[in-house]
Design an enzyme around this catalytic site. Structure first.
Site, mmCIF file in Angstrom:
data_model
loop_
_atom_site.group_PDB
_atom_site.id
_atom_site.type_symbol
_atom_site.label_atom_id
_atom_site.label_comp_id
_atom_site.label_asym_id
_atom_site.label_seq_id
_atom_site.Cartn_x
_atom_site.Cartn_y
_atom_site.Cartn_z
ATOM 1 N N ARG A 133 0.812 -1.211 0.000
ATOM 2 C CA ARG A 133 0.000 0.000 0.000
ATOM 3 C C ARG A 133 0.853 1.272 0.000
ATOM 4 O O ARG A 133 0.321 2.375 -0.128
ATOM 5 C CB ARG A 133 -0.938 -0.012 1.227
ATOM 6 C CG ARG A 133 -0.239 0.304 2.532
ATOM 7 C CD ARG A 133 -1.043 -0.135 3.746
ATOM 8 N NE ARG A 133 -2.124 0.758 4.070
ATOM 9 C CZ ARG A 133 -2.053 1.756 4.956
ATOM 10 N NH1 ARG A 133 -0.899 2.024 5.556
ATOM 11 N NH2 ARG A 133 -3.104 2.483 5.234
ATOM 12 N N ASP B 285 12.519 4.680 5.983
ATOM 13 C CA ASP B 285 12.579 3.419 5.234
ATOM 14 C C ASP B 285 13.743 3.428 4.250
ATOM 15 O O ASP B 285 14.426 2.419 4.046
ATOM 16 C CB ASP B 285 11.300 3.216 4.427
ATOM 17 C CG ASP B 285 10.067 2.996 5.267
ATOM 18 O OD1 ASP B 285 9.389 1.974 5.058
ATOM 19 O OD2 ASP B 285 9.757 3.857 6.103
ATOM 20 N N ASN C 47 7.253 12.797 6.089
ATOM 21 C CA ASN C 47 7.043 11.369 6.326
ATOM 22 C C ASN C 47 7.153 10.594 5.008
ATOM 23 O O ASN C 47 7.808 9.562 4.909
ATOM 24 C CB ASN C 47 5.664 11.216 6.959
ATOM 25 C CG ASN C 47 5.317 9.812 7.408
ATOM 26 O OD1 ASN C 47 4.560 9.635 8.347
ATOM 27 N ND2 ASN C 47 5.807 8.804 6.740
ATOM 28 N N ARG D 46 4.585 16.513 9.199
ATOM 29 C CA ARG D 46 5.530 15.797 10.053
ATOM 30 C C ARG D 46 6.669 15.239 9.214
ATOM 31 O O ARG D 46 6.595 15.157 7.993
ATOM 32 C CB ARG D 46 4.842 14.657 10.799
ATOM 33 C CG ARG D 46 4.231 13.575 9.896
ATOM 34 C CD ARG D 46 3.596 12.480 10.731
ATOM 35 N NE ARG D 46 2.969 11.435 9.927
ATOM 36 C CZ ARG D 46 1.701 11.439 9.553
ATOM 37 N NH1 ARG D 46 0.915 12.440 9.906
ATOM 38 N NH2 ARG D 46 1.197 10.448 8.831
ATOM 39 N N GLN E 73 10.013 12.097 9.754
ATOM 40 C CA GLN E 73 10.232 10.760 10.295
ATOM 41 C C GLN E 73 11.625 10.753 10.907
ATOM 42 O O GLN E 73 12.357 11.742 10.809
ATOM 43 C CB GLN E 73 10.095 9.694 9.197
ATOM 44 C CG GLN E 73 8.702 9.109 9.070
ATOM 45 C CD GLN E 73 8.663 7.830 8.236
ATOM 46 O OE1 GLN E 73 9.464 7.631 7.337
ATOM 47 N NE2 GLN E 73 7.699 6.972 8.525
ATOM 48 N N GLY F 158 7.903 6.838 13.306
ATOM 49 C CA GLY F 158 8.115 5.613 12.548
ATOM 50 C C GLY F 158 7.605 4.387 13.279
ATOM 51 O O GLY F 158 7.296 3.372 12.661
ATOM 52 N N ASP G 149 4.721 3.471 14.552
ATOM 53 C CA ASP G 149 3.286 3.696 14.672
ATOM 54 C C ASP G 149 2.546 2.359 14.534
ATOM 55 O O ASP G 149 2.363 1.896 13.417
ATOM 56 C CB ASP G 149 2.784 4.713 13.647
ATOM 57 C CG ASP G 149 3.361 4.503 12.242
ATOM 58 O OD1 ASP G 149 4.341 3.756 12.060
ATOM 59 O OD2 ASP G 149 2.808 5.094 11.319
ATOM 60 N N GLU H 101 6.949 -6.871 5.202
ATOM 61 C CA GLU H 101 7.242 -5.617 5.909
ATOM 62 C C GLU H 101 7.794 -5.879 7.301
ATOM 63 O O GLU H 101 8.687 -5.182 7.774
ATOM 64 C CB GLU H 101 5.949 -4.799 6.004
ATOM 65 C CG GLU H 101 6.061 -3.524 6.809
ATOM 66 C CD GLU H 101 4.703 -2.911 7.111
ATOM 67 O OE1 GLU H 101 4.670 -1.707 7.394
ATOM 68 O OE2 GLU H 101 3.690 -3.645 7.055
#
Length: 502
Positions: free
Chosen positions: A126, A134, A170, A179, A181, A277, A279, A463
């Site tokens: 997604r 990342d 982000n 925001r 990260q 990060g 979350d 992930e």
């Protein structure tokens, strides 16, 4: 990338589509709220909104049919790619770089994507945009694949965003602009410098200073800086907005039903948790488990402050290379004060571990997480501290599949029983820094074995992983486990280069 002002393409989907946005998200016509905010309008927003106002009055109006008629919904980019679990895992990952590659973006009015001028790699699933922290871990694998140009292009994209927006958001979506990260840009420059040499630090000094200005509240209305009781300064995560996240609007709106604090405070803490990060995780919760008790803005995170120390030392290095001794000394001193404050506020002498610091309770957090090993990853923990840290890892964090994220099962994805690629790298690199080579190898090989086993079963890189029970898929959080997956690919390639395949 012309034909649209910065202000226009910074508008978020809720600002652009108003009532249409709210109805789509709250009626949850898509299981994932991210679907609509990433959709591409087929007409200008003005035309679509006019149609909506008229057609919604018609009997038997179908909201989902309207959306499908007026928007192109995001589709997986890998529909033509079929993985074969019989393909060696390294070869599989090498092929995935082209699947996860995105070309420079075009400006589309009414679309949330923030256009970037250079190619980049997305995580997958997604997540069809570049993500800040990342990307550092993805770059570890790109480096092993010899994709040096892509690494530089991604660094250039992040520098572009700092120049244009004042910080690295982000991700490159308008709804992420409030925001950032975890600040890994200075570590990305370390990777680029390994490829191109130390001149990189001089070339990007201006970008480093802008990144630092953002985190030190010099350019934004955010309040990342916290003055501690003795006058020292440390940092926290702090989103600039206090409204429901556009990409998780339904979840945030419904969370207020069980929350015992004002919506604005709850929303900011949720958003700030997204900036971290992690979350979400028990480390942000008052009760260590329930999301509605989140208090991210009252937490001084150990990992954030270590990363900012690295940023300060990198700026010092840049000034040294330029021959500006005065400014080099200035940033060395700033970093020294931060290091002292980290040890003063975040270190627990009793168990030898680093913790977040809670400014509400004026005490160390009660949540023990692997974030506490970040000082060893960055290299600011004293050598004598490694013995107790190793004991903590062996006793509590080391599981059959690698390193667990926290010691608590909360239902949140950044807690037990999940393990994440970036945290495996942080631990392995930290152990290497302190000459704990056997344990570093042990951790990496467990992670390689787990990744390989899941790949052989599914043909996918995931992930996150369940590091306690390889037979159970990792879960928790607000969305199903995603495959792709940028940072898992990157860290696994790096580990295989270091320790070999399983």
């Amino acid at each position: 990338m012309t034909g649209m002002s910065i202000t226009e393409h910074c508008l978020t989907p809720d600002q652009i589509y108003g009532d249409l946005f709210k109805e789509v998200q709250l009626q949850r016509i898509f299981a994932d709220n991210k679907t609509f905010v990433d959709a591409i309008p087929k007409e200008t927003p003005e035309v679509i909104l006019q149609r909506f106002r008229i057609q919604r009055q018609i009997k038997d109006f179908s909201l989902i049919d309207f959306v499908k008629a007026n928007f192109e919904l995001p589709q997986p980019h890998d529909v033509q790619y079929y993985s074969d679990a019989n393909t060696p895992i390294v070869e599989h990952i090498e092929k995935l770089w082209s699947v996860l590659r995105r070309e420079p973006d075009k400006v589309i009015p009414g679309n949330s994507l923030l256009p970037l001028p250079f190619p980049y790699i997305v995580p997958g699933g997604r997540f069809n945009e570049i993500y800040y922290w990342d990307s550092y871990f993805t770059m570890l694998g790109l480096q092993e694949s010899g994709e040096y140009e892509m690494i530089e292009n991604m660094v250039k994209n992040f520098a572009f965003m700092i120049d244009r927006y004042g910080h690295i958001p982000n991700g490159n979506r308008s709804y992420f602009l409030s925001r950032s990260q975890p600040p890994y840009f200075s570590l990305m420059l370390d990777l680029l410098a390994e490829i191109k040499g130390g001149a990189v630090y001089r070339d990007y000094l201006g970008t480093l200073l802008k990144e630092y200005a953002y985190w030190m509240d010099k350019t934004q209305k955010a309040k990342h800086v916290v003055e501690m009781s003795d006058g020292q300064f440390l940092n926290r995560y702090y989103d600039q907005l206090n409204i429901a996240r556009q990409e998780s609007y339904y979840e945030d709106a419904h969370l207020t039903v069980v929350a015992e604090k004002k919506d604005s405070r709850l929303f900011r803490d949720i958003r700030s948790g997204a900036e971290s990060g992690w979350d979400f995780s028990s480390r942000w919760m008052v009760d260590g488990k329930d999301l509605h008790t989140i208090e991210t803005t009252r937490i001084i995170p150990i990992d954030l402050n270590c990363l900012l120390y690295h940023l300060e030392r990198t700026i010092e290095k840049s000034y040294k290379l330029l021959g500006d001794k005065g400014k080099a000394i200035k940033y060395k001193r700033i970093a020294k004060y931060r290091k002292q404050a980290i040890h003063q506020y975040c270190y627990n002498k009793r168990d030898g571990w680093y913790y977040d610091y809670n400014i509400r309770t004026d005490s160390l957090s009660k949540e023990t997480t692997i974030a506490g090993f970040t000082p060893f990853f960055i290299g600011i923990a004293p050598q004598k501290g490694i013995k107790k840290a190793v004991e903590m890892i062996r006793k509590n964090f080391l599981k059959s599949g690698g390193i667990i994220t926290s010691l608590k099962i909360s239902g949140q994805q950044w807690d037990a029983p999940n393990g994440w690629a970036p945290l495996q790298w942080m631990v392995v690199k930290g152990l290497q820094n302190y000459r704990q080579f056997d344990l570093a190898s042990n951790v990496a090989k467990r992670w390689i074995a787990l990744n390989t086993k899941v790949y052989q079963q599914t043909g996918k890189m995931m992930e996150k992983y369940n590091v306690i029970d390889a037979h159970v898929e990792a879960g928790g959080g607000e969305y199903p486990a995603q495959d792709g997956f940028g940072w898992s690919n990157g860290v696994l390639l790096k580990f295989i280069k270091m320790y070999g395949e399983f």
